[in-house]
Design a protein around this motif. Structure first.
Motif, PDB file in Angstrom:
ATOM      1  N   ARG A  96       0.928  -0.905  -0.136  1.00  0.00           N
ATOM      2  CA  ARG A  96       0.072   0.089  -0.061  1.00  0.00           C
ATOM      3  C   ARG A  96       0.631   1.269  -0.625  1.00  0.00           C
ATOM      4  NH1 ARG A  96      -5.238  -0.143   3.739  1.00  0.00           N
ATOM      5  NH2 ARG A  96      -5.055  -2.193   3.005  1.00  0.00           N
ATOM      6  N   GLU A  97       1.087   2.169  -0.954  1.00  0.00           N
ATOM      7  CA  GLU A  97       1.999   3.504  -0.937  1.00  0.00           C
ATOM      8  C   GLU A  97       0.893   4.609  -0.615  1.00  0.00           C
ATOM      9  OE1 GLU A  97       3.208   3.650  -5.065  1.00  0.00           O
ATOM     10  OE2 GLU A  97       1.029   3.762  -6.195  1.00  0.00           O
ATOM     11  N   PHE A  98       1.239   5.343  -0.223  1.00  0.00           N
ATOM     12  CA  PHE A  98       1.242   6.805  -0.181  1.00  0.00           C
ATOM     13  C   PHE A  98       0.270   7.126  -1.384  1.00  0.00           C
ATOM     14  CE2 PHE A  98       0.535  11.475   1.543  1.00  0.00           C
ATOM     15  CZ  PHE A  98       0.912  11.788   1.136  1.00  0.00           C
ATOM     16  N   VAL A  99      -0.641   8.648  -1.651  1.00  0.00           N
ATOM     17  CA  VAL A  99      -1.206   8.927  -2.492  1.00  0.00           C
ATOM     18  C   VAL A  99      -0.861  10.434  -2.586  1.00  0.00           C
ATOM     19  CG1 VAL A  99      -2.938   9.956  -4.432  1.00  0.00           C
ATOM     20  CG2 VAL A  99      -2.092   6.950  -3.408  1.00  0.00           C
ATOM     21  N   ALA A 100      -1.377  11.469  -1.266  1.00  0.00           N
ATOM     22  CA  ALA A 100      -1.872  12.117  -0.636  1.00  0.00           C
ATOM     23  C   ALA A 100      -2.424  12.897   0.427  1.00  0.00           C
ATOM     24  CB  ALA A 100      -2.812  12.829  -2.090  1.00  0.00           C
ATOM     25  N   ARG A 101      -2.474  13.633   0.830  1.00  0.00           N
ATOM     26  CA  ARG A 101      -2.762  13.883   2.605  1.00  0.00           C
ATOM     27  C   ARG A 101      -3.214  14.937   2.359  1.00  0.00           C
ATOM     28  NH1 ARG A 101       0.115  16.232   6.855  1.00  0.00           N
ATOM     29  NH2 ARG A 101       2.699  16.017   6.542  1.00  0.00           N
ATOM     30  N   ILE A 102      -3.876  15.517   3.389  1.00  0.00           N
ATOM     31  CA  ILE A 102      -4.803  16.676   4.095  1.00  0.00           C
ATOM     32  C   ILE A 102      -5.127  17.367   4.909  1.00  0.00           C
ATOM     33  CG2 ILE A 102      -7.284  16.367   3.878  1.00  0.00           C
ATOM     34  CD1 ILE A 102      -7.385  19.036   2.290  1.00  0.00           C
TER      35      ILE A 102
ATOM     36  N   ARG B 169     -10.870  18.458   1.002  1.00  0.00           N
ATOM     37  CA  ARG B 169     -11.730  17.992   1.963  1.00  0.00           C
ATOM     38  C   ARG B 169     -13.207  19.168   2.351  1.00  0.00           C
ATOM     39  NH1 ARG B 169      -8.649  16.541   7.432  1.00  0.00           N
ATOM     40  NH2 ARG B 169     -10.913  16.560   7.865  1.00  0.00           N
ATOM     41  N   ASP B 170     -14.241  19.408   2.512  1.00  0.00           N
ATOM     42  CA  ASP B 170     -15.108  19.628   3.138  1.00  0.00           C
ATOM     43  C   ASP B 170     -15.391  19.328   4.374  1.00  0.00           C
ATOM     44  OD1 ASP B 170     -17.774  20.759   3.448  1.00  0.00           O
ATOM     45  OD2 ASP B 170     -18.704  20.722   1.611  1.00  0.00           O
ATOM     46  N   ASN B 171     -15.024  20.034   5.663  1.00  0.00           N
ATOM     47  CA  ASN B 171     -15.507  19.538   6.838  1.00  0.00           C
ATOM     48  C   ASN B 171     -17.241  19.695   6.743  1.00  0.00           C
ATOM     49  OD1 ASN B 171     -12.834  18.564   7.534  1.00  0.00           O
ATOM     50  ND2 ASN B 171     -12.306  20.871   8.134  1.00  0.00           N
TER      51      ASN B 171
ATOM     52  N   GLY C  98      -6.090  18.505   9.041  1.00  0.00           N
ATOM     53  CA  GLY C  98      -7.583  19.265   9.468  1.00  0.00           C
ATOM     54  C   GLY C  98      -8.431  20.118   8.785  1.00  0.00           C
ATOM     55  N   SER C  99      -8.221  21.307   8.374  1.00  0.00           N
ATOM     56  CA  SER C  99      -8.524  22.387   7.855  1.00  0.00           C
ATOM     57  C   SER C  99      -8.133  22.480   6.284  1.00  0.00           C
ATOM     58  CB  SER C  99      -7.413  23.229   9.033  1.00  0.00           C
ATOM     59  OG  SER C  99      -6.219  23.617   7.766  1.00  0.00           O
ATOM     60  N   GLY C 100      -7.614  21.441   5.950  1.00  0.00           N
ATOM     61  CA  GLY C 100      -7.422  21.924   4.424  1.00  0.00           C
ATOM     62  C   GLY C 100      -6.104  22.456   4.111  1.00  0.00           C
ATOM     63  N   GLY C 101      -5.310  23.347   5.027  1.00  0.00           N
ATOM     64  CA  GLY C 101      -5.517  23.869   3.905  1.00  0.00           C
ATOM     65  C   GLY C 101      -3.486  23.873   3.327  1.00  0.00           C
ATOM     66  N   VAL C 102      -3.307  22.169   4.600  1.00  0.00           N
ATOM     67  CA  VAL C 102      -2.036  21.937   4.413  1.00  0.00           C
ATOM     68  C   VAL C 102      -2.223  20.603   3.106  1.00  0.00           C
ATOM     69  CG1 VAL C 102       0.307  21.223   4.925  1.00  0.00           C
ATOM     70  CG2 VAL C 102      -1.196  22.784   6.341  1.00  0.00           C
ATOM     71  N   THR C 103      -1.235  20.559   2.328  1.00  0.00           N
ATOM     72  CA  THR C 103      -1.649  18.881   1.197  1.00  0.00           C
ATOM     73  C   THR C 103       0.007  18.647   0.452  1.00  0.00           C
ATOM     74  OG1 THR C 103      -1.957  20.125  -0.513  1.00  0.00           O
ATOM     75  CG2 THR C 103      -3.927  19.679   0.077  1.00  0.00           C
ATOM     76  N   TYR C 104      -0.338  16.868   0.727  1.00  0.00           N
ATOM     77  CA  TYR C 104       0.947  16.723   0.070  1.00  0.00           C
ATOM     78  C   TYR C 104       0.339  15.948  -1.293  1.00  0.00           C
ATOM     79  CZ  TYR C 104       3.590  18.743   3.835  1.00  0.00           C
ATOM     80  OH  TYR C 104       3.841  20.208   4.558  1.00  0.00           O
ATOM     81  N   TYR C 105       1.537  15.531  -1.477  1.00  0.00           N
ATOM     82  CA  TYR C 105       1.408  14.495  -2.704  1.00  0.00           C
ATOM     83  C   TYR C 105       2.413  13.757  -2.626  1.00  0.00           C
ATOM     84  CZ  TYR C 105      -2.318  17.800  -3.855  1.00  0.00           C
ATOM     85  OH  TYR C 105      -4.008  17.981  -3.971  1.00  0.00           O
TER      86      TYR C 105
END
Length: 128
Positions: A45-51, A72-74, A53-60
């Motif tokens: 299993r490999e990482f694709v993306a993360r975000i 995301r839509d909290n 809690g606020s949605g302000g920071v993302t990594y790919y």
């Protein structure tokens, strides 16, 4: 605790697009870091993306950067992933994952062991 349910997978031709959704239970969705992972047959299993809690920071992951977008839509307890310019190499089961905010800081591209809660996965098949 949080329960996750993915949807939106399916069959698409190379070059096409798909949007995956992950609906979460509970009232504290914003207190979870969310991520998407994928697992192809015979592979880890490999990482694709993360975000955040606020949605302000993302990594790919480098393999999807520029093609995939996580959001995301909290208010709706939902995390999304837009996938564009799909290739057969993107064929996999895609999993949504959650980790409570706090504790050790997540690496930029974490492995699956960092996440505590998982959805059942949704299959994406990209035909050439």
């Amino acid at each position: 605790q949080v329960q996750l349910v993915e949807s939106g997978g399916g069959l698409v031709q190379a070059g096409g697009s798909l949007r995956l959704s992950c609906a979460a239970s509970g009232r504290t969705f914003s207190s979870y870091n969310m991520a998407w992972f994928r697992q192809a047959p015979g592979k880890e299993r490999e990482f694709v993306a993360r975000i955040s809690g606020s949605g302000g920071v993302t990594y790919y992951a480098d393999s999807v950067k520029g093609r995939f977008t996580i959001s995301r839509d909290n208010a709706k307890n939902t995390v999304y992933r837009e996938m564009n310019s799909l290739t057969p190499e993107d064929t996999a089961v895609y999993y949504c994952a959650a980790r409570s905010i706090g504790g050790r800081e997540l690496p930029r591209t974490p492995t699956a062991r960092w996440y505590d809660y998982w959805g059942q996965g949704t299959q994406v098949n990209v035909s050439s």
